[in-house]
Design a protein around this motif. Structure first.
Motif, short mmCIF file in Angstrom:
data_model
loop_
_atom_site.label_atom_id
_atom_site.label_comp_id
_atom_site.label_asym_id
_atom_site.label_seq_id
_atom_site.Cartn_x
_atom_site.Cartn_y
_atom_site.Cartn_z
N ILE A 199 1.20 -0.74 -0.22
CA ILE A 199 -0.07 -0.32 -0.25
C ILE A 199 1.03 1.61 -0.62
O ILE A 199 0.86 1.79 -0.87
N LEU A 200 2.28 1.56 0.72
CA LEU A 200 2.52 2.32 1.06
C LEU A 200 3.82 3.10 -0.33
O LEU A 200 3.59 3.99 -1.17
N TYR A 201 4.00 1.55 -0.73
CA TYR A 201 4.62 1.57 -2.26
C TYR A 201 4.21 2.17 -3.41
O TYR A 201 3.86 3.14 -4.15
N ASN A 202 2.46 2.02 -3.84
CA ASN A 202 1.41 2.10 -4.41
C ASN A 202 1.22 4.22 -4.47
O ASN A 202 0.60 4.01 -5.20
N LEU A 203 1.19 4.14 -3.20
CA LEU A 203 0.81 5.34 -2.53
C LEU A 203 2.19 6.16 -3.60
O LEU A 203 2.15 7.63 -3.26
N GLY A 204 3.28 5.99 -2.24
CA GLY A 204 4.51 6.99 -3.16
C GLY A 204 4.25 6.44 -4.85
O GLY A 204 4.13 7.53 -5.51
N GLY A 247 2.74 14.53 -8.93
CA GLY A 247 3.91 15.66 -8.93
C GLY A 247 4.29 15.75 -7.40
O GLY A 247 5.46 16.99 -7.38
N ARG A 248 3.84 15.42 -6.37
CA ARG A 248 4.10 16.01 -4.85
C ARG A 248 5.60 14.32 -4.64
O ARG A 248 5.43 14.02 -4.17
N ASN A 249 6.98 15.08 -5.33
CA ASN A 249 7.90 14.30 -5.02
C ASN A 249 8.16 14.18 -3.69
O ASN A 249 8.81 12.78 -3.49
N GLU A 250 8.84 15.36 -2.82
CA GLU A 250 8.89 15.39 -1.39
C GLU A 250 7.78 14.59 -0.80
O GLU A 250 8.62 13.54 -0.06
N ASP A 251 6.43 14.19 -0.72
CA ASP A 251 6.17 13.77 -0.48
C ASP A 251 5.58 12.34 -0.59
O ASP A 251 6.32 11.51 0.53
N ALA A 252 5.75 11.59 -1.73
CA ALA A 252 6.32 10.77 -2.10
C ALA A 252 8.24 10.00 -1.51
O ALA A 252 7.97 8.63 -1.00
N GLY A 299 10.43 5.84 1.91
CA GLY A 299 12.13 6.30 2.82
C GLY A 299 11.67 5.40 4.09
O GLY A 299 12.24 4.70 5.10
N GLN A 300 9.88 5.51 4.12
CA GLN A 300 9.76 4.15 4.97
C GLN A 300 9.43 2.60 4.39
O GLN A 300 9.67 1.77 5.80
N LEU A 301 9.92 2.29 3.37
CA LEU A 301 10.10 0.66 2.40
C LEU A 301 11.35 0.43 2.81
O LEU A 301 11.37 -0.65 2.76
N VAL A 302 12.35 1.82 3.12
CA VAL A 302 13.83 1.03 2.67
C VAL A 302 14.17 -0.16 3.78
O VAL A 302 14.70 -0.74 3.62
N GLU A 303 13.73 0.37 5.25
CA GLU A 303 14.47 -0.91 5.72
C GLU A 303 13.09 -2.48 6.16
O GLU A 303 14.68 -3.00 6.07
N PRO A 304 11.84 -2.01 6.08
CA PRO A 304 11.26 -3.42 5.59
C PRO A 304 12.11 -4.36 4.86
O PRO A 304 12.27 -5.49 4.44
N LEU A 305 12.49 -3.47 3.42
CA LEU A 305 12.73 -4.75 2.41
C LEU A 305 13.85 -5.26 2.23
O LEU A 305 14.58 -5.23 1.39
N SER A 306 14.89 -4.23 3.28
CA SER A 306 16.17 -5.10 3.62
C SER A 306 16.41 -6.42 4.23
O SER A 306 17.54 -6.97 4.60
N VAL A 337 14.15 3.90 -7.29
CA VAL A 337 13.25 5.27 -7.72
C VAL A 337 13.20 6.32 -6.80
O VAL A 337 13.26 7.21 -7.13
N LEU A 338 13.75 6.11 -6.03
CA LEU A 338 14.46 7.21 -4.94
C LEU A 338 15.40 8.08 -5.15
O LEU A 338 15.66 9.38 -5.42
N GLY A 339 16.59 7.44 -6.13
CA GLY A 339 17.58 7.94 -6.66
C GLY A 339 17.18 8.62 -7.46
O GLY A 339 17.22 10.09 -7.84
N SER A 340 16.35 8.74 -8.87
CA SER A 340 14.96 9.57 -9.76
C SER A 340 14.25 10.13 -8.97
O SER A 340 14.62 11.55 -9.52
N ILE A 341 14.19 10.43 -7.48
CA ILE A 341 13.29 11.52 -7.36
C ILE A 341 13.86 12.45 -7.13
O ILE A 341 14.15 13.65 -7.09
N GLU A 342 15.14 11.96 -5.74
CA GLU A 342 15.45 13.05 -6.17
C GLU A 342 16.98 13.74 -7.11
O GLU A 342 17.21 15.13 -7.45
N LEU A 343 17.06 13.16 -8.19
CA LEU A 343 17.61 13.70 -9.05
C LEU A 343 16.75 14.68 -9.75
O LEU A 343 16.94 15.86 -10.44
#
Length: 465
Positions: A29-34, A41-46, A51-58, A72-78
């Motif tokens: 659900i979090l992934y699809n919300l992002g 166009g809400r890149n900062e919110d995305a 970012g909440q998914l990095v730890e559980p997906l590790s 995806v996070l790298g693309s957003i920061e770009l």
């Protein structure tokens, strides 16, 4: 799909509020919300949501998903202009791809590397990354990534002053884009036609229901007339009986339509759920088991051969599953949704469960449905299975729901292993209480065992004695 992002975001936030913070079902659900926030166009919110998914997906076994998330996070920061942060995320994703063979995701990552290099003025690196991305995208046969790689390569060549090469690449980009959008338009037209067919079926069902109500009113009126006109009793009784038979047949037909998948003729999810509600978990020497299978790369079949060929492939798989279910003494199969199918029944041992899974895998691999050009379509499936007994059932869940969740997770593991394979879970004892969302802990503690098609001695599985 209609791009009403605010409505979709509201639904996802409602779903998240209904789940505890440590519930594993929050991750998709979090992934699809992002993704939806990014589409709005809400890149900062995305970025905050992803970012909440990095730890559980590790956690071990989720490397392919973590690599995609970091890309995806790298693309957003770009996009936000944070080049250093983008490089950190892309480098972490790149390190994971060293142990993965996922050309589609790797192509997307290389496209971002190319864009980052171009923005930093390293044009040679931008060209090299774009060419590598194009090779990976073509290996994966994934058109969106092919378009992205061609676009980046053309921009990098132009920045290097190599205009003749840039024009050639841009020409390829335009040609691929034309084919891509033409296929997209065709797919959307076919979807619209399918929706129109469903709407027409819904109207016909509504008309049948209205006719049933009108017939019921007629029956009541005839019964009153029978009481008032005793002389016409025999005739009125005949009419009433005929009306009752018609109404009963019509009701049965409506019930059958509401519980049958119109494409394959199999039971749909609603009918299968009702069957599962009546399935007993098991008894000494007999185990109730669910097999969940998903056709691999099915979207690629639709894109390459057309939706009509995809429909024929689903119909062929459905017919095959009915034959296999009868051969192994299982209940009738069901179409669980999309390209997912479900079988379930009672067996005597885990070895039998493994043999059934292998029989399913091999039989689907042997299917060769044809498209409109009479070209053969290659099919494979990933399969997960689990018994009902030995799993932990949270309050409010049906007996079969933990097994379904476990089979779904094992199916995903099979896809991670490379697809066209199967994985199963078998509890060490009937009171093992394995949590479907934490299979790894149960395996480490010796309360169950993972089964897969690499087991050389299937007779060694637990519970066979």
């Amino acid at each position: 799909e209609p791009r009403t992002h605010d409505v979709a975001i509201g639904h996802y936030e409602t779903a998240l509020s209904a789940l505890p913070a440590d519930d594993g079902r929050r991750m998709p659900i979090l992934y699809n919300l992002g993704l939806t926030l990014r589409g709005a166009g809400r890149n900062e919110d995305a970025r905050d949501v992803f970012g909440q998914l990095v730890e559980p997906l590790s956690a071990p076994g989720l490397e392919i998903r973590l690599a995609s998330l970091l890309s995806v996070l790298g693309s957003i920061e770009l996009e936000l202009g944070n080049l250093d942060a983008a490089e950190r995320f892309l480098a972490r994703s790149d390190a994971l791809h060293d142990d993965l063979d996922n050309p589609g995701e790797h192509a997307a990552l290389l496209i971002e590397w190319s864009e980052l290099a171009r923005r930093r003025g390293d044009i040679d690196a931008a060209i090299e990354h774009a060419r590598e991305a194009l090779a990976e995208a073509e290996r994966a046969e994934f058109t969106p990534s092919i378009r992205g790689a061609l676009r980046n390569l053309a921009n990098a060549l132009a920045a290097a002053g190599r205009f003749e090469e840039a024009v050639d690449i841009q020409g390829r980009y335009v040609s691929v884009s034309d084919d891509f959008w033409r296929a997209q338009m065709k797919s959307r037209l076919e979807d619209a036609e399918a929706r129109y067919g469903n709407e027409r079926q819904a109207r016909e069902l509504a008309e049948l229901r209205q006719a049933s109500q009108e017939q019921d009113f007629t029956l009541r009126r005839e019964r009153l007339r029978q009481q008032l006109l005793l002389g016409l009793g025999i005739a009125a009784l005949s009419i009433a009986v005929a009306a009752f038979i018609w109404q009963r047949r019509n009701t049965r037909r409506l019930r059958r339509l509401s519980r049958t998948d119109p494409l394959t003729g199999l039971a749909n999810r609603r009918q299968a759920s009702e069957w599962l509600d009546r399935l007993e978990p098991g008894e000494p020497g007999r185990w109730s088991v669910l097999w969940l299978l998903d056709l691999d790369h099915f979207k690629r079949i639709n894109d390459s051969h057309g939706h009509d060929a995809g429909d024929r492939a689903l119909q062929d798989v459905a017919a095959l599953l009915e034959r296999l279910a009868e051969r192994h003494g299982l209940y009738r199969p069901a179409r669980w949704g999309g390209e997912e199918f479900l079988l379930f029944g009672r067996i005597g041992s885990p070895r039998q469960a493994m043999n059934i899974a292998e029989d399913l895998r091999a039989a689907i691999t042997g299917l060769r449905p044809r498209d409109r050009m009479n070209d053969a379509i290659e099919l494979t499936a990933s399969i997960g299975f689990s018994p009902l007994t030995g799993l932990h059932r949270p309050s409010g869940q049906a007996d079969w729901e933990p097994a379904m969740l476990a089979a779904d997770q094992l199916l995903y593991r099979a896809k991670q292993r490379g697809r066209n394979c199967w994985m199963g879970l078998w509890p060490d004892r009937v009171d093992a209480r394995i949590a479907a969302h934490d299979i790894e802990a149960a395996i480490r503690e010796g309360r169950g065992r993972l089964l897969d098609d690499r087991d050389e001695d299937r007779t060694a599985a637990p519970g066979t004695t």
